[in-house]
Design an enzyme around this catalytic site. Structure first.
Site, short mmCIF file in Angstrom:
data_model
loop_
_atom_site.label_atom_id
_atom_site.label_comp_id
_atom_site.label_asym_id
_atom_site.label_seq_id
_atom_site.Cartn_x
_atom_site.Cartn_y
_atom_site.Cartn_z
CG HIS A 502 0.28 28.83 -7.21
ND1 HIS A 502 0.98 27.96 -6.40
CD2 HIS A 502 -0.74 29.32 -6.45
CE1 HIS A 502 0.42 27.93 -5.19
NE2 HIS A 502 -0.63 28.75 -5.20
CG HIS A 506 -5.01 28.18 -9.10
ND1 HIS A 506 -5.88 27.51 -8.26
CD2 HIS A 506 -4.60 29.29 -8.41
CE1 HIS A 506 -5.99 28.18 -7.12
NE2 HIS A 506 -5.23 29.26 -7.18
CG HIS A 542 -6.35 34.40 -7.13
ND1 HIS A 542 -6.78 33.72 -8.25
CD2 HIS A 542 -5.84 33.46 -6.29
CE1 HIS A 542 -6.54 32.43 -8.10
NE2 HIS A 542 -5.97 32.24 -6.92
CG ASP A 543 -2.49 32.58 -7.06
OD1 ASP A 543 -2.03 33.26 -6.11
OD2 ASP A 543 -3.09 31.50 -6.90
CG ASP A 656 -6.89 30.83 -3.54
OD1 ASP A 656 -6.50 30.36 -4.63
OD2 ASP A 656 -6.12 31.24 -2.66
#
Length: 760
Positions: A502, A506, A542-543, A656
């Site tokens: 993560h 990524h 998103h992360d 994802d």
């Protein structure tokens, strides 16, 4: 024979309108114009209304009509030698054969005049079976609107005949022939002037020649029967394609749209495509049938062969619902057990029942399905797993259940949309190695890990700017290229480089996959520009600030984020919240939304939040079921934005979890990275005496290939099968299955010694 009137030696007759005032005394009785209109207009309007096709469970083209309200018809007095005569029969028996259809020849006309309208022309029309209503100029528009006549005759002696013609054209819902009437023939110059007002023919009051009007009336009645045929074609469950003599598509029905995913406007006017028809999904149970037999060619029974009709054969098992886009209303049932949202089962059963009933019950079932599809009823029910399947059980416990009751709820879904934005190359200076690594960033085989290496762990900012420039994100946001570059650098800096999985790389990988999905024509046509940009930005953040530990770990350790977000989508809420905090802080000078209006910003923020929250794996089946219920054809315009957002939710979610569908070398390396992260979380949980989220990820015992097969079985396979069918990217599912088989072979060869130094 009827009584005779002494006026002009004319023979009296029963009125074709069936009005009692005309039945015995002849047509020239002394009545007020208003009384005459009332006697004529009501039956004419009734007859005209009866001629219109009405859709219930069968289609009718015309109602019955008899003189004087009865079924018989007396003899009719002959008019003064008309060129075309009709038998003295009830108008209800006059029919025309239109192919296999019987069309009632109901010929209605409105005469706009300030007088009585009685003339040789009117006599000839009535003798030929026309139902004529005399209307004053002030009443002409309302009479035409209520009667829907085939022809309107306008006396040129009335004031402003051209304006009356325009008014009549504006209120008529059907094509109507507008004719001018005068005492004598008019000049060519005036004919051209009247033509500007849709008056396309001229006659005199004393003409007996009504052959042209009879011919037009016959054609008009046929044309007015066509909407019923088209409506039936749109309601049938079989896909239909009609081509002209040049094999250019003239018509496709609604079932064709559902089967192909192509909007009618995209297909009509295009050359026929055998490949397009062959590429359509088959009905269930027809796998053994040759593709060439899936479509039936129907020869139109006319000598000139000016039309060609293709109809998709119905399923031999009678499952007519199978022709609709089968995006897995019934789940693909993973090998680990029955994963099925109860709402999916209910809707599947209702759909099957609706295919077997007609009329009001069918509509009631459709209404019930619509209500069920629009409520938040899509949280999954995990029925059971095989006792020995520890992988599936622990994936469920660790990623979905989170050691506390999960009560996910779901928003309603609808469908459809617009197109994506164009593309152009990069302008920013980069090194030769980076430029070469970015060469094929729009391909699925793009190696993001190589870019990570040559860019010194700046893959997100490098691929981000390339993607943003191609999609013209700056143009949509109204910001400068430099501002967008500062923003992506700020986002990249807040990812944890120490995480093996993560991290910013990524995020770059998910961003590249999102761009690839959006580039599919089958996706782009349904996604609007703002949602496409929101999807790219959401993928990048998103992360953001991911700690390398899952939501269950944060709950069990009572982290402040878990407390803040009430144990619900903890990390996903944090990622998107921090992204907006960083973007909007005044001293950072990275506000890429500063040029958007308040409404545009709210819409952009809502879309980004929704897409990032969709990446929560505990809500995986909720979003999958939501996507499965979506239809992308024949949706109201106001529902298309909702459909666009639903597609983007699924698109970012698939991006994802796309590692299992990547080229085998990338698939392996990504798997090793995420397993390494899980190993560290398991070790820490055991050291601190915490509940172990997924005990299968113990470095000392883990069989990595089995865990990857388990993830594909439980999450990736169905999601990719569903989305890639919609996006017409079947090669991705093929790659996923190929990787699955490779992992499966490795399961028997793997030992815990392989778990050391997975990530080098």
């Amino acid at each position: 024979m009827g009584d005779r009137s002494g006026v002009g030696g004319e023979e009296g007759e029963k009125s074709v309108l069936g009005a009692s005032a005309h039945s015995q005394a002849g047509r020239r009785q002394q009545h007020t114009p208003a009384a005459r209109r009332g006697a004529q207009r009501a039956p004419a309007a009734t007859a005209a209304a009866a001629s219109r096709p009405v859709f219930a469970m069968r289609w009718c083209c015309g109602g019955s009509y008899s003189e004087n309200g009865g079924g018989g018809g007396g003899s009719r007095g002959a008019p003064p030698t008309p060129l075309l005569t009709v038998a003295a029969t009830s108008s209800s028996t006059a029919h025309d054969t239109f192919g296999p259809m019987q069309v009632k020849m109901l010929k209605t006309a409105v005469i706009v005049t300030e007088g009585t309208g009685e003339s040789v022309l009117l006599d000839s029309l009535r003798a030929s079976g026309w139902i004529c209503t005399v209307s004053f100029p002030t009443q002409a528009t309302s009479d035409v609107e209520s009667i829907c006549p085939l022809a309107v005759f306008i006396d040129l002696r009335v004031p402003h005949p051209s304006q009356i013609a325009k008014d009549v054209s504006s209120v008529s819902t059907e094509e109507v022939l507008i004719v001018s009437i005068a005492e004598k023939h008019i000049s060519e110059k005036r004919r051209r002037a009247l033509a500007q007002s849709n008056i396309i023919h001229h006659v005199t009051w004393n003409t007996r020649d009504v052959v042209l009007f009879d011919y037009v009336g016959r054609l008009a009645n046929r044309i007015r029967a066509l909407p019923a045929l088209f409506a039936v074609l749109d309601e049938t469950d079989q896909a239909v394609e009609i081509c002209d003599e040049q094999r250019v598509v003239q018509y496709v029905n609604r079932a064709y749209e559902n089967v192909t995913g192509c909007i009618r406007s995209e297909v009509i006017g295009q050359p026929e495509s055998e490949m397009r028809r062959k590429s359509l999904p088959r009905a269930r149970g027809e796998e053994e049938r040759r593709r060439s037999c899936d479509w039936k060619f129907i020869r139109v029974p006319f000598a000139n062969n000016s039309q060609f009709v293709y109809m998709k054969r119905s399923n031999t098992t009678g499952d007519t619902a199978a022709i609709f886009r089968d995006v897995s209303l019934k789940s693909l049932k993973s090998q680990t057990g029955g994963i099925e949202a109860p709402i999916s089962e209910v809707l599947t059963m209702l759909r099957d029942v609706s295919a077997r009933v007609d009329g009001e019950p069918a509509q009631t079932i459709k209404d019930a399905m619509k209500v069920l599809s629009s409520h938040e009823l899509y949280a999954p029910s995990i029925n059971r797993f095989r006792d020995a399947d520890r992988i599936a059980t622990q994936y469920y416990d660790g990623l979905i259940r989170l050691h506390h009751p999960a009560r996910q709820r779901k928003r309603s879904v609808v469908d459809a949309h617009r197109e994506k934005r164009g593309s152009h190359g990069e302008r920013r200076r980069v090194s030769a190695d980076v430029k070469n690594a970015l060469e094929n960033d729009n391909c699925w085989k793009f190696d993001i890990l190589h870019l990570e290496k040559v860019s010194d762990h700046h893959a997100l900012s490098q691929v981000g700017m390339k993607v943003f420039e191609r999609w013209k994100v700056c143009d949509v946001l109204g910001c400068s290229d430099d501002l967008l570059h500062r923003w992506i650098l700020s986002i990249e800096a807040h990812y944890h480089a120490g995480n093996t999985y993560h991290n910013a790389t990524h995020a770059a990988d998910v961003l590249q996959a999102t761009s690839f999905f959006l580039d599919s024509p089958s996706v782009a046509v349904h996604v609007n520009e703002s949602h496409a940009v929101a999807a790219l930005l959401a993928a990048a953040v998103h992360d953001l600030d991911h700690p390398g530990r899952g939501n269950a770990y944060l709950i069990n350790t009572r982290q402040s984020l878990a407390i803040l977000y009430n144990d619900n989508s903890i990390l996903e809420n944090h990622h998107i919240a921090l992204a907006f905090q960083l973007t909007l802080q005044h001293n950072a000078n990275v506000n890429i939304f500063s040029s958007l209006s308040r409404e545009e910003f709210i819409q952009m923020r809502h879309a980004m939040v929704e897409m990032v929250l969709a990446t929560d794996i505990s809500r995986h089946f909720e979003y999958l079921a939501k996507f499965n219920k979506m239809h992308v054809t024949d949706v109201p315009e106001e529902q298309r934005d909702t459909n666009s957002l639903t597609i983007c939710d699924m698109l970012v979610k698939c991006a994802d979890i796309s590692n299992p569908a990547r080229e085998w070398g990338l698939c392996q390396r990504w798997a090793h990275r995420i397993v390494e992260e899980y190993f560290e979380q398991t070790r820490e949980e055991k050291e601190k005496g915490l509940p172990v989220t997924m005990e299968v990820f113990d470095r000392n015992t883990c069989n990595v290939p089995i865990t990857q097969c388990g993830f594909i079985d439980m999450f990736a396979r169905e999601a990719f099968a569903t989305f890639t069918e919609f996006a017409k990217l079947g090669e991705l599912s093929d790659q996923l299955e190929s990787n699955y088989e490779k992992w499966k072979v490795m399961t028997s060869q793997w030992t815990p010694t392989h778990n050391t130094n997975l990530v080098l």
